[in-house]
Scaffold this active site. Structure first.
Site, PDB file in Angstrom:
ATOM      1  N   ARG A 103      38.334  44.609  55.222  1.00 38.86           N
ATOM      2  CA  ARG A 103      39.768  44.310  55.311  1.00 38.86           C
ATOM      3  C   ARG A 103      40.179  43.899  56.717  1.00 38.86           C
ATOM      4  O   ARG A 103      41.155  43.154  56.899  1.00 38.86           O
ATOM      5  CB  ARG A 103      40.609  45.488  54.800  1.00 38.86           C
ATOM      6  CG  ARG A 103      40.566  45.651  53.290  1.00 38.86           C
ATOM      7  CD  ARG A 103      41.394  46.834  52.835  1.00 38.86           C
ATOM      8  NE  ARG A 103      40.896  48.096  53.345  1.00 38.86           N
ATOM      9  CZ  ARG A 103      39.912  48.805  52.798  1.00 38.86           C
ATOM     10  NH1 ARG A 103      39.339  48.382  51.706  1.00 38.86           N
ATOM     11  NH2 ARG A 103      39.503  49.928  53.347  1.00 38.86           N
TER      12      ARG A 103
ATOM     13  N   GLU B 109      31.776  61.195  56.346  1.00 37.52           N
ATOM     14  CA  GLU B 109      32.023  62.572  55.918  1.00 37.52           C
ATOM     15  C   GLU B 109      30.717  63.195  55.407  1.00 37.52           C
ATOM     16  O   GLU B 109      30.368  64.320  55.762  1.00 37.52           O
ATOM     17  CB  GLU B 109      33.085  62.558  54.814  1.00 37.52           C
ATOM     18  CG  GLU B 109      33.672  63.912  54.547  1.00 37.52           C
ATOM     19  CD  GLU B 109      34.724  63.844  53.441  1.00 37.52           C
ATOM     20  OE1 GLU B 109      35.060  62.731  53.001  1.00 37.52           O
ATOM     21  OE2 GLU B 109      35.167  64.929  53.026  1.00 37.52           O
TER      22      GLU B 109
HETATM   23  P1  AMP Z   1      37.168  55.871  60.007  1.00 39.23           P
HETATM   24  O1  AMP Z   1      35.809  55.408  60.479  1.00 39.23           O
HETATM   25  O2  AMP Z   1      37.150  57.270  59.457  1.00 39.23           O
HETATM   26  O3  AMP Z   1      38.246  55.672  61.068  1.00 39.23           O
HETATM   27  O4  AMP Z   1      37.554  54.974  58.749  1.00 39.23           O
HETATM   28  C1  AMP Z   1      38.099  53.725  58.946  1.00 39.23           C
HETATM   29  C2  AMP Z   1      37.569  52.711  57.969  1.00 39.23           C
HETATM   30  O5  AMP Z   1      37.546  53.211  56.640  1.00 39.23           O
HETATM   31  C3  AMP Z   1      38.442  51.492  57.965  1.00 39.23           C
HETATM   32  O6  AMP Z   1      37.622  50.326  57.925  1.00 39.23           O
HETATM   33  C4  AMP Z   1      39.301  51.624  56.715  1.00 39.23           C
HETATM   34  O7  AMP Z   1      39.400  50.387  56.037  1.00 39.23           O
HETATM   35  C5  AMP Z   1      38.581  52.645  55.843  1.00 39.23           C
HETATM   36  N1  AMP Z   1      39.463  53.755  55.429  1.00 39.23           N
HETATM   37  C6  AMP Z   1      39.312  55.063  55.776  1.00 39.23           C
HETATM   38  N2  AMP Z   1      40.240  55.834  55.209  1.00 39.23           N
HETATM   39  C7  AMP Z   1      41.024  55.003  54.485  1.00 39.23           C
HETATM   40  C8  AMP Z   1      42.197  55.204  53.666  1.00 39.23           C
HETATM   41  N3  AMP Z   1      42.758  56.412  53.486  1.00 39.23           N
HETATM   42  N4  AMP Z   1      42.757  54.112  53.086  1.00 39.23           N
HETATM   43  C9  AMP Z   1      42.209  52.877  53.269  1.00 39.23           C
HETATM   44  N5  AMP Z   1      41.123  52.640  54.001  1.00 39.23           N
HETATM   45  C10 AMP Z   1      40.530  53.675  54.620  1.00 39.23           C
END
Ligand code: AMP
Length: 178
Positions: free
Chosen positions: A66, A103
């Protein structure tokens, strides 16, 4: 219909929350209603590039998948190049890879070895900041190529997950905060 610039509150109202997608406990932020609305989509891109003048950024780096949508549009606004950071195994040429923690388990993203030049001024873009692992891994790849991160920008941020902690040392901005 108004043609004025959308406010962050309007953009936030258009982001749809999908409970328990893709698995129980996740509140998925669905940005497709923002993309489908011409005024909101272009308004989001204006807000993402707001601190920068065309010519002040050499490349906008977008994160699979995205992030590509926003980064590519921002690159055109800024008269900058677009560089994809992709999930491991998708880029065809020689790559650098970076692992990061999920996770459960881990994942890896990659960048082409010649995607950026030493000293390039980079705007790093993704749709959402959650724990920060993805953006931190992408930032590490950008730095490995010797480029300079001017800012890491997100459409939205789940601030309660403290993702900014993993991105210390970089200016961070998000249009919408939860
Ligand atoms: P993080 O590495 O935990 O910061 O996760 C970020 C990535 O996961 C991004 O590329 C987001 O598109 C996706 N992502 C994580 N959580 C969500 C959520 N609640 N809604 C949409 N996309 C998410």
């Amino acid at each position: 219909m108004s043609h004025s610039h959308p406010t962050p509150a309007e953009i936030q109202n258009a982001i749809r929350n999908i409970p328990d997608f893709p698995k129980p406990g996740i509140q998925f932020k669905d940005i497709t209603p923002v993309l489908a609305d011409a005024r909101l989509f272009s308004g989001v891109i204006d807000l993402l590039v707001q601190p920068f003048k065309p010519g002040s950024i050499d490349a906008v780096v977008g994160i699979d998948a995205r992030g590509f949508i926003f980064a590519a549009a921002a690159a055109i606004k800024l008269k900058a190049g677009f560089v994809p950071v992709r999930k491991k195994g998708k880029l065809p040429y020689h790559t650098h890879e970076q692992d990061y923690a999920l996770e459960y388990g881990s994942a890896a993203i990659a960048i082409h070895v010649d995607a950026l030049k030493q000293g390039n001024r980079v705007l790093l873009v993704d749709d959402l900041l959650a724990t920060g692992g993805t953006a931190a891994a992408a930032a590490a790849l950008v730095k490995k190529l010797g480029a300079q991160i001017m800012e890491i920008s997100f459409l939205s941020e789940l601030s309660f997950l403290n993702g900014r902690e993993k991105l210390k040392g970089h200016p961070i901005r998000s249009v919408v905060t939860y």
